[in-house]
Design an enzyme around this catalytic site. Structure first.
Site, mmCIF file in Angstrom:
data_model
loop_
_atom_site.group_PDB
_atom_site.id
_atom_site.type_symbol
_atom_site.label_atom_id
_atom_site.label_comp_id
_atom_site.label_asym_id
_atom_site.label_seq_id
_atom_site.Cartn_x
_atom_site.Cartn_y
_atom_site.Cartn_z
ATOM 1 N N ASP A 1 0.826 -1.205 0.000
ATOM 2 C CA ASP A 1 0.000 0.000 0.000
ATOM 3 C C ASP A 1 0.867 1.264 0.000
ATOM 4 O O ASP A 1 1.992 1.253 0.503
ATOM 5 C CB ASP A 1 -0.920 -0.021 1.231
ATOM 6 N N HIS B 1 2.227 3.367 -8.940
ATOM 7 C CA HIS B 1 2.020 1.941 -9.232
ATOM 8 C C HIS B 1 3.176 1.410 -10.074
ATOM 9 O O HIS B 1 3.678 0.313 -9.840
ATOM 10 C CB HIS B 1 0.703 1.728 -9.984
ATOM 11 N N LEU C 1 10.467 -21.087 -4.607
ATOM 12 C CA LEU C 1 9.596 -20.134 -3.917
ATOM 13 C C LEU C 1 8.242 -20.137 -4.621
ATOM 14 O O LEU C 1 8.190 -20.184 -5.849
ATOM 15 C CB LEU C 1 10.218 -18.723 -4.020
HETATM 16 C C1 IPE Z 1 -5.344 -2.721 -0.198
HETATM 17 O O1 IPE Z 1 -5.025 -1.377 -0.340
HETATM 18 C C2 IPE Z 1 -5.277 -3.398 -1.530
HETATM 19 C C3 IPE Z 1 -3.946 -3.522 -2.129
HETATM 20 C C4 IPE Z 1 -2.823 -3.135 -1.607
HETATM 21 C C5 IPE Z 1 -3.920 -4.145 -3.411
HETATM 22 P P1 IPE Z 1 -6.159 -0.266 -0.450
HETATM 23 O O2 IPE Z 1 -5.464 1.034 -0.589
HETATM 24 O O3 IPE Z 1 -7.127 -0.614 -1.513
HETATM 25 O O4 IPE Z 1 -6.879 -0.400 0.963
HETATM 26 P P2 IPE Z 1 -7.866 0.603 1.704
HETATM 27 O O5 IPE Z 1 -8.924 0.962 0.716
HETATM 28 O O6 IPE Z 1 -7.076 1.804 2.115
HETATM 29 O O7 IPE Z 1 -8.373 -0.155 2.880
HETATM 30 C C1 IPE Z 2 -1.665 0.240 -3.292
HETATM 31 O O1 IPE Z 2 -1.398 1.605 -3.303
HETATM 32 C C2 IPE Z 2 -1.846 -0.317 -4.678
HETATM 33 C C3 IPE Z 2 -3.214 -0.732 -4.991
HETATM 34 C C4 IPE Z 2 -4.216 -0.686 -4.162
HETATM 35 C C5 IPE Z 2 -3.444 -1.224 -6.321
HETATM 36 P P1 IPE Z 2 -2.576 2.664 -3.302
HETATM 37 O O2 IPE Z 2 -2.940 2.979 -4.712
HETATM 38 O O3 IPE Z 2 -3.700 2.220 -2.443
HETATM 39 O O4 IPE Z 2 -1.859 3.919 -2.664
HETATM 40 P P2 IPE Z 2 -2.470 4.927 -1.601
HETATM 41 O O5 IPE Z 2 -2.900 4.115 -0.420
HETATM 42 O O6 IPE Z 2 -3.611 5.627 -2.253
HETATM 43 O O7 IPE Z 2 -1.331 5.836 -1.289
HETATM 44 MG MG MG Z 3 -4.116 2.459 -0.468
#
Ligand code: IPE
Ligand code: IPE
Ligand code: MG
Length: 259
Positions: free
Chosen positions: A30, A47, A141
């Site tokens: 995240d 990303h 792995l």
């Molecule tokens: C969780 O992250 C999903 C992934 C890392 C793929 P999100 O950014 O979607 O989670 P929330 O919405 O903050 O809980």
């Molecule tokens: C996690 O990073 C990646 C996915 C959920 C695909 P985020 O896109 O949720 O990044 P933040 O949390 O908004 O910074």
């Molecule tokens: Mg996020």
């Protein structure tokens, strides 16, 4: 692995629990969007940058003998994001499968995509199948990529499979227990989840491996995913190795062997 003990048995000697370091690690990757925004860039830049961190954690896992690594790449809830972001994420998934599958294969990594892949377009589905088939005999792995994954979906999916077995007479309702359900869960056959890491500062599970988290150790770091590297991974593993996992026993019943 901890053996089962009946409540009537009162242990006199310490119970041996080996601590070989985490065998199965999962990561909620995240913080990509915030990482990019902090740099004045659009979210999808984060990303793309996050792919390098994926390479780093796979390298680290191979080097340190982690047997299974499960990465949360796209949740069943992430479809609700702006269309443009979702389409960049799908495109990126395609590109990464193209560029990494052979390299993973060469390095003895078995790639599996866990989640409801039926929602993906045919091109992506075919690529996933191809990469999984190419790497299926590798055993260095297991790398699970959780895509269109939800922990509740995983449990519902397992329940459906068990219901079908009951319907066709393979098993009876009374045969259903935790072990049976576990055989139908997306991570069946892999070591129990030892350590769940979440980057990006949030302290929640966001519908990731709900069943598998039962006795996992949780580690939260403020580090945003594109900044996550082998050094930060090592900090998480060091923290894990300092913990006493009691699985319901008392601290006195546990003696760490091999340390
Ligand atoms: C969780 O992250 C999903 C992934 C890392 C793929 P999100 O950014 O979607 O989670 P929330 O919405 O903050 O809980
Ligand atoms: C996690 O990073 C990646 C996915 C959920 C695909 P985020 O896109 O949720 O990044 P933040 O949390 O908004 O910074
Ligand atoms: Mg996020």
């Amino acid at each position: 692995m901890l053996g089962k003990r009946s409540s009537a048995e009162t242990p006199t000697a310490a119970v041996e629990v080996s601590s070989p370091g985490p065998q199965h690690v999962a990561i909620i990757m995240d913080g990509n969007g915030r990482w990019a925004q902090k740099k004045g860039k659009i979210r999808t830049f984060g990303h793309k940058a996050g792919v390098e961190s994926v390479r780093a954690v796979v390298r680290f896992a191979r080097k340190t003998g982690i047997r299974s690594l499960t990465l949360f790449a796209f949740s069943s809830e992430n479809w609700k994001r702006p269309e443009e972001e979702v389409s960049v994420l799908m495109e990126l998934f395609n590109l990464v499968l193209n560029s990494e599958a052979k390299r993973l294969h060469k390095n003895g990594v078995r790639l599996k995509v866990i989640g409801d892949v039926s929602a993906f377009d045919d091109k992506l589905k075919a690529k996933i199948r191809k990469a999984e088939a190419m790497t299926e005999d590798n055993s260095e792995l297991v790398l699970n990529i959780a895509a269109n994954y939800g922990g509740r979906w995983d449990i519902v999916n397992a329940a459906r499979h068990l219901a079908a077995k009951v319907q066709n007479g393979e098993i009876a309702v009374s045969d259903i227990n935790e072990e049976q359900l576990d055989t139908q869960i997306s991570t069946a056959g892999l070591p129990e989840l030892d350590l769940l890491i979440r980057t990006g500062g949030e302290r929640r599970i966001s519908n990731f491996l709900l069943w598998q988290c039962a006795y996992a150790e949780l580690y939260f770091t403020e580090v945003l995913w594109p900044d996550f590297d082998e050094e930060v991974f090592q900090l998480a593993v060091d923290d894990f190795n300092m913990r006493q996992r009691r699985f319901g026993l008392t601290g006195e019943q546990i003696s760490i062997s091999g340390s």
